[in-house]
Design a protein around this motif. Structure first.
Motif, PDB file in Angstrom:
ATOM      1  N   PHE A  63       0.896  -1.345  -0.016  1.00 24.15           N
ATOM      2  CA  PHE A  63       0.121   0.031  -0.015  1.00 24.15           C
ATOM      3  C   PHE A  63       0.752   1.334  -0.162  1.00 24.15           C
ATOM      4  CE2 PHE A  63      -3.607  -2.587   1.281  1.00 24.15           C
ATOM      5  CZ  PHE A  63      -4.576  -2.477   0.582  1.00 24.15           C
ATOM      6  N   TYR A  64       2.120   1.248   0.440  1.00 24.12           N
ATOM      7  CA  TYR A  64       2.876   2.370   0.679  1.00 24.12           C
ATOM      8  C   TYR A  64       3.392   2.674  -0.687  1.00 24.12           C
ATOM      9  CZ  TYR A  64       7.102   5.090   1.638  1.00 24.12           C
ATOM     10  OH  TYR A  64       8.089   5.997   1.607  1.00 24.12           O
ATOM     11  N   GLN A  65       3.751   1.494  -1.515  1.00 26.53           N
ATOM     12  CA  GLN A  65       4.308   1.679  -2.824  1.00 26.53           C
ATOM     13  C   GLN A  65       3.149   2.377  -3.781  1.00 26.53           C
ATOM     14  OE1 GLN A  65       7.119   1.206  -4.432  1.00 26.53           O
ATOM     15  NE2 GLN A  65       8.181   0.862  -2.493  1.00 26.53           N
ATOM     16  N   ASN A  66       1.743   1.759  -3.451  1.00 31.76           N
ATOM     17  CA  ASN A  66       0.825   2.091  -4.267  1.00 31.76           C
ATOM     18  C   ASN A  66       0.398   3.515  -4.232  1.00 31.76           C
ATOM     19  OD1 ASN A  66       0.138  -0.010  -5.846  1.00 31.76           O
ATOM     20  ND2 ASN A  66      -1.278  -0.862  -4.303  1.00 31.76           N
ATOM     21  N   SER A  67       0.662   4.144  -3.105  1.00 28.57           N
ATOM     22  CA  SER A  67       0.513   5.639  -2.689  1.00 28.57           C
ATOM     23  C   SER A  67       1.384   6.352  -3.557  1.00 28.57           C
ATOM     24  CB  SER A  67       0.721   6.102  -1.323  1.00 28.57           C
ATOM     25  OG  SER A  67       2.023   5.728  -0.813  1.00 28.57           O
ATOM     26  N   PHE A  68       2.631   5.949  -4.032  1.00 24.85           N
ATOM     27  CA  PHE A  68       3.469   7.001  -4.878  1.00 24.85           C
ATOM     28  C   PHE A  68       3.185   6.531  -6.348  1.00 24.85           C
ATOM     29  CE2 PHE A  68       5.836   6.641  -0.904  1.00 24.85           C
ATOM     30  CZ  PHE A  68       5.859   8.090  -0.667  1.00 24.85           C
ATOM     31  N   ILE A  69       3.376   5.173  -6.772  1.00 24.50           N
ATOM     32  CA  ILE A  69       3.293   4.983  -8.192  1.00 24.50           C
ATOM     33  C   ILE A  69       2.015   3.983  -8.194  1.00 24.50           C
ATOM     34  CG2 ILE A  69       4.344   3.812 -10.170  1.00 24.50           C
ATOM     35  CD1 ILE A  69       6.695   4.772  -8.914  1.00 24.50           C
ATOM     36  N   PRO A  70       0.744   4.121  -8.803  1.00 25.22           N
ATOM     37  CA  PRO A  70      -0.187   3.256  -9.176  1.00 25.22           C
ATOM     38  C   PRO A  70       0.211   1.933  -9.567  1.00 25.22           C
ATOM     39  CG  PRO A  70      -0.724   5.381  -9.809  1.00 25.22           C
ATOM     40  CD  PRO A  70       0.492   5.352  -9.617  1.00 25.22           C
ATOM     41  N   LYS A  71      -0.316   0.724  -8.912  1.00 24.47           N
ATOM     42  CA  LYS A  71      -0.127  -0.515  -9.401  1.00 24.47           C
ATOM     43  C   LYS A  71       1.431  -1.062  -9.193  1.00 24.47           C
ATOM     44  CE  LYS A  71      -4.140  -0.836 -12.450  1.00 24.47           C
ATOM     45  NZ  LYS A  71      -4.938  -1.812 -13.085  1.00 24.47           N
ATOM     46  N   SER A  72       2.111  -0.404  -8.547  1.00 21.46           N
ATOM     47  CA  SER A  72       3.434  -0.805  -8.396  1.00 21.46           C
ATOM     48  C   SER A  72       3.587  -1.627  -7.160  1.00 21.46           C
ATOM     49  CB  SER A  72       4.349   0.403  -8.213  1.00 21.46           C
ATOM     50  OG  SER A  72       4.027   1.199  -6.790  1.00 21.46           O
ATOM     51  N   GLY A  73       2.770  -1.800  -6.236  1.00 25.36           N
ATOM     52  CA  GLY A  73       2.865  -2.349  -5.053  1.00 25.36           C
ATOM     53  C   GLY A  73       1.868  -3.583  -5.073  1.00 25.36           C
ATOM     54  N   ASP A  74       1.126  -3.788  -6.261  1.00 24.91           N
ATOM     55  CA  ASP A  74       0.014  -5.005  -6.154  1.00 24.91           C
ATOM     56  C   ASP A  74       0.792  -6.395  -6.016  1.00 24.91           C
ATOM     57  OD1 ASP A  74      -1.768  -3.255  -6.728  1.00 24.91           O
ATOM     58  OD2 ASP A  74      -1.983  -3.602  -8.661  1.00 24.91           O
ATOM     59  N   LYS A  75       2.027  -6.288  -6.542  1.00 18.25           N
ATOM     60  CA  LYS A  75       2.745  -7.517  -6.249  1.00 18.25           C
ATOM     61  C   LYS A  75       2.993  -8.130  -4.909  1.00 18.25           C
ATOM     62  CE  LYS A  75       7.378  -6.021  -7.469  1.00 18.25           C
ATOM     63  NZ  LYS A  75       8.561  -6.056  -8.344  1.00 18.25           N
ATOM     64  N   TRP A  76       3.359  -7.091  -4.076  1.00 17.73           N
ATOM     65  CA  TRP A  76       3.704  -7.075  -2.769  1.00 17.73           C
ATOM     66  C   TRP A  76       2.389  -7.529  -1.769  1.00 17.73           C
ATOM     67  CZ3 TRP A  76       8.433  -7.885  -1.850  1.00 17.73           C
ATOM     68  CH2 TRP A  76       9.377  -7.441  -2.506  1.00 17.73           C
ATOM     69  N   ILE A  77       1.299  -6.805  -2.201  1.00 21.64           N
ATOM     70  CA  ILE A  77       0.165  -6.955  -1.587  1.00 21.64           C
ATOM     71  C   ILE A  77      -0.176  -8.605  -1.763  1.00 21.64           C
ATOM     72  CG2 ILE A  77      -2.263  -6.582  -1.295  1.00 21.64           C
ATOM     73  CD1 ILE A  77      -1.508  -3.603  -2.133  1.00 21.64           C
TER      74      ILE A  77
END
Length: 78
Positions: free
Chosen positions: A20-34
């Motif tokens: 979610f932290y990654q998604n707050s800066f660049i959309p869809k960048s943190g989906d793999k971590w979630i």
């Protein structure tokens, strides 16, 4: 086993939080971590938790007593 469960729970929250932290800066960048966090929860934490909780219980007696009750109730209705 208790500490492994706690470690997996912290890992789950860490991965989802980082996603979610990654998604707050660049959309869809943190989906793999979630997604990785959800996989840890579904295939790591949940089965180990079930094994840990029911390791000492007598499930066969519980299942047999419920089956016997169900058979008696069905025979009384007929």
């Amino acid at each position: 086993m208790k500490y492994v469960l706690q470690l997996l729970l912290v890992l789950f929250f860490g991965l989802v939080g980082y996603g979610f932290y990654q998604n707050s800066f660049i959309p869809k960048s943190g989906d793999k971590w979630i997604g990785l966090g959800v996989l840890v929860l579904a295939f790591g934490l949940m089965p180990l938790f079930i094994i840990y909780r029911y390791k000492k219980s007598k499930l066969k007696e519980f299942i047999n007593s419920n089956i016997d009750k169900g058979n008696k109730e069905n025979s009384e209705d007929q």
